[in-house]
Design a protein around this motif. Sequence first.
Motif, PDB file in Angstrom:
ATOM      1  N   ARG A 178       0.833  -1.214   0.000  1.00 42.97           N
ATOM      2  CA  ARG A 178       0.000   0.000   0.000  1.00 42.97           C
ATOM      3  C   ARG A 178       0.860   1.254   0.000  1.00 42.97           C
ATOM      4  O   ARG A 178       0.575   2.219  -0.700  1.00 42.97           O
ATOM      5  CB  ARG A 178      -0.927   0.011   1.213  1.00 42.97           C
ATOM      6  N   HIS A 179       1.902   1.237   0.791  1.00 43.47           N
ATOM      7  CA  HIS A 179       2.790   2.399   0.876  1.00 43.47           C
ATOM      8  C   HIS A 179       3.532   2.608  -0.447  1.00 43.47           C
ATOM      9  O   HIS A 179       3.617   3.732  -0.943  1.00 43.47           O
ATOM     10  CB  HIS A 179       3.770   2.206   2.043  1.00 43.47           C
ATOM     11  N   LEU A 180       4.034   1.540  -1.027  1.00 42.85           N
ATOM     12  CA  LEU A 180       4.787   1.653  -2.276  1.00 42.85           C
ATOM     13  C   LEU A 180       3.911   2.096  -3.438  1.00 42.85           C
ATOM     14  O   LEU A 180       4.385   2.820  -4.325  1.00 42.85           O
ATOM     15  CB  LEU A 180       5.467   0.320  -2.604  1.00 42.85           C
ATOM     16  N   VAL A 181       2.652   1.686  -3.451  1.00 42.17           N
ATOM     17  CA  VAL A 181       1.729   2.115  -4.500  1.00 42.17           C
ATOM     18  C   VAL A 181       1.645   3.640  -4.522  1.00 42.17           C
ATOM     19  O   VAL A 181       1.657   4.260  -5.585  1.00 42.17           O
ATOM     20  CB  VAL A 181       0.341   1.466  -4.291  1.00 42.17           C
ATOM     21  N   LYS A 182       1.585   4.241  -3.355  1.00 42.63           N
ATOM     22  CA  LYS A 182       1.516   5.704  -3.262  1.00 42.63           C
ATOM     23  C   LYS A 182       2.834   6.349  -3.659  1.00 42.63           C
ATOM     24  O   LYS A 182       2.870   7.299  -4.430  1.00 42.63           O
ATOM     25  CB  LYS A 182       1.133   6.121  -1.844  1.00 42.63           C
ATOM     26  N   VAL A 183       3.926   5.830  -3.126  1.00 37.43           N
ATOM     27  CA  VAL A 183       5.240   6.420  -3.373  1.00 37.43           C
ATOM     28  C   VAL A 183       5.667   6.259  -4.832  1.00 37.43           C
ATOM     29  O   VAL A 183       6.171   7.200  -5.454  1.00 37.43           O
ATOM     30  CB  VAL A 183       6.302   5.793  -2.435  1.00 37.43           C
ATOM     31  N   LEU A 184       5.454   5.078  -5.383  1.00 34.13           N
ATOM     32  CA  LEU A 184       5.902   4.790  -6.747  1.00 34.13           C
ATOM     33  C   LEU A 184       4.866   5.163  -7.803  1.00 34.13           C
ATOM     34  O   LEU A 184       5.136   5.073  -8.993  1.00 34.13           O
ATOM     35  CB  LEU A 184       6.259   3.304  -6.875  1.00 34.13           C
ATOM     36  N   GLU A 185       3.675   5.585  -7.340  1.00 30.57           N
ATOM     37  CA  GLU A 185       2.587   5.988  -8.227  1.00 30.57           C
ATOM     38  C   GLU A 185       2.283   4.907  -9.263  1.00 30.57           C
ATOM     39  O   GLU A 185       2.264   5.143 -10.471  1.00 30.57           O
ATOM     40  CB  GLU A 185       2.888   7.326  -8.899  1.00 30.57           C
ATOM     41  N   CYS A 186       2.092   3.693  -8.765  1.00 28.44           N
ATOM     42  CA  CYS A 186       1.740   2.563  -9.624  1.00 28.44           C
ATOM     43  C   CYS A 186       0.663   1.751  -8.919  1.00 28.44           C
ATOM     44  O   CYS A 186       0.358   1.994  -7.764  1.00 28.44           O
ATOM     45  CB  CYS A 186       2.967   1.710  -9.928  1.00 28.44           C
ATOM     46  N   SER A 187       0.112   0.810  -9.626  1.00 28.95           N
ATOM     47  CA  SER A 187      -0.945  -0.005  -9.024  1.00 28.95           C
ATOM     48  C   SER A 187      -0.355  -1.220  -8.307  1.00 28.95           C
ATOM     49  O   SER A 187       0.747  -1.672  -8.616  1.00 28.95           O
ATOM     50  CB  SER A 187      -1.922  -0.479 -10.102  1.00 28.95           C
ATOM     51  N   ALA A 188      -1.126  -1.736  -7.366  1.00 30.86           N
ATOM     52  CA  ALA A 188      -0.721  -2.971  -6.680  1.00 30.86           C
ATOM     53  C   ALA A 188      -0.667  -4.116  -7.685  1.00 30.86           C
ATOM     54  O   ALA A 188       0.214  -4.967  -7.605  1.00 30.86           O
ATOM     55  CB  ALA A 188      -1.685  -3.286  -5.545  1.00 30.86           C
ATOM     56  N   ASP A 189      -1.592  -4.117  -8.643  1.00 28.61           N
ATOM     57  CA  ASP A 189      -1.582  -5.161  -9.678  1.00 28.61           C
ATOM     58  C   ASP A 189      -0.261  -5.155 -10.437  1.00 28.61           C
ATOM     59  O   ASP A 189       0.282  -6.206 -10.753  1.00 28.61           O
ATOM     60  CB  ASP A 189      -2.737  -4.973 -10.658  1.00 28.61           C
ATOM     61  N   TYR A 190       0.254  -3.978 -10.722  1.00 25.21           N
ATOM     62  CA  TYR A 190       1.544  -3.879 -11.419  1.00 25.21           C
ATOM     63  C   TYR A 190       2.666  -4.433 -10.539  1.00 25.21           C
ATOM     64  O   TYR A 190       3.468  -5.243 -10.982  1.00 25.21           O
ATOM     65  CB  TYR A 190       1.833  -2.427 -11.804  1.00 25.21           C
ATOM     66  N   LEU A 191       2.716  -3.996  -9.289  1.00 24.38           N
ATOM     67  CA  LEU A 191       3.774  -4.470  -8.384  1.00 24.38           C
ATOM     68  C   LEU A 191       3.719  -5.978  -8.194  1.00 24.38           C
ATOM     69  O   LEU A 191       4.755  -6.624  -8.063  1.00 24.38           O
ATOM     70  CB  LEU A 191       3.658  -3.793  -7.015  1.00 24.38           C
TER      71      LEU A 191
END
Length: 71
Positions: A46-59
Amino acid sequence: MSNKLKEARIKKGLTQVQISKILDVPQSNVSNYENGVYRLNEEQIRHLVKVLECSADYLLGLIDDDKKNEQ
């Protein structure tokens, strides 16, 4: 997830050290996340989605392209 995390991090111009500070983990953990040795927990994703401006599906590798990261 490993390659997607690294790709998203590099696209944002961040280092493993910077991500480690954001997640409050040692840099070696970030390397292990990127190499698939360790897995990120839900809160970290959740934190990385915000910081990296990408979706969880992508990660998570569920999709190949993340339109949020192409801006």
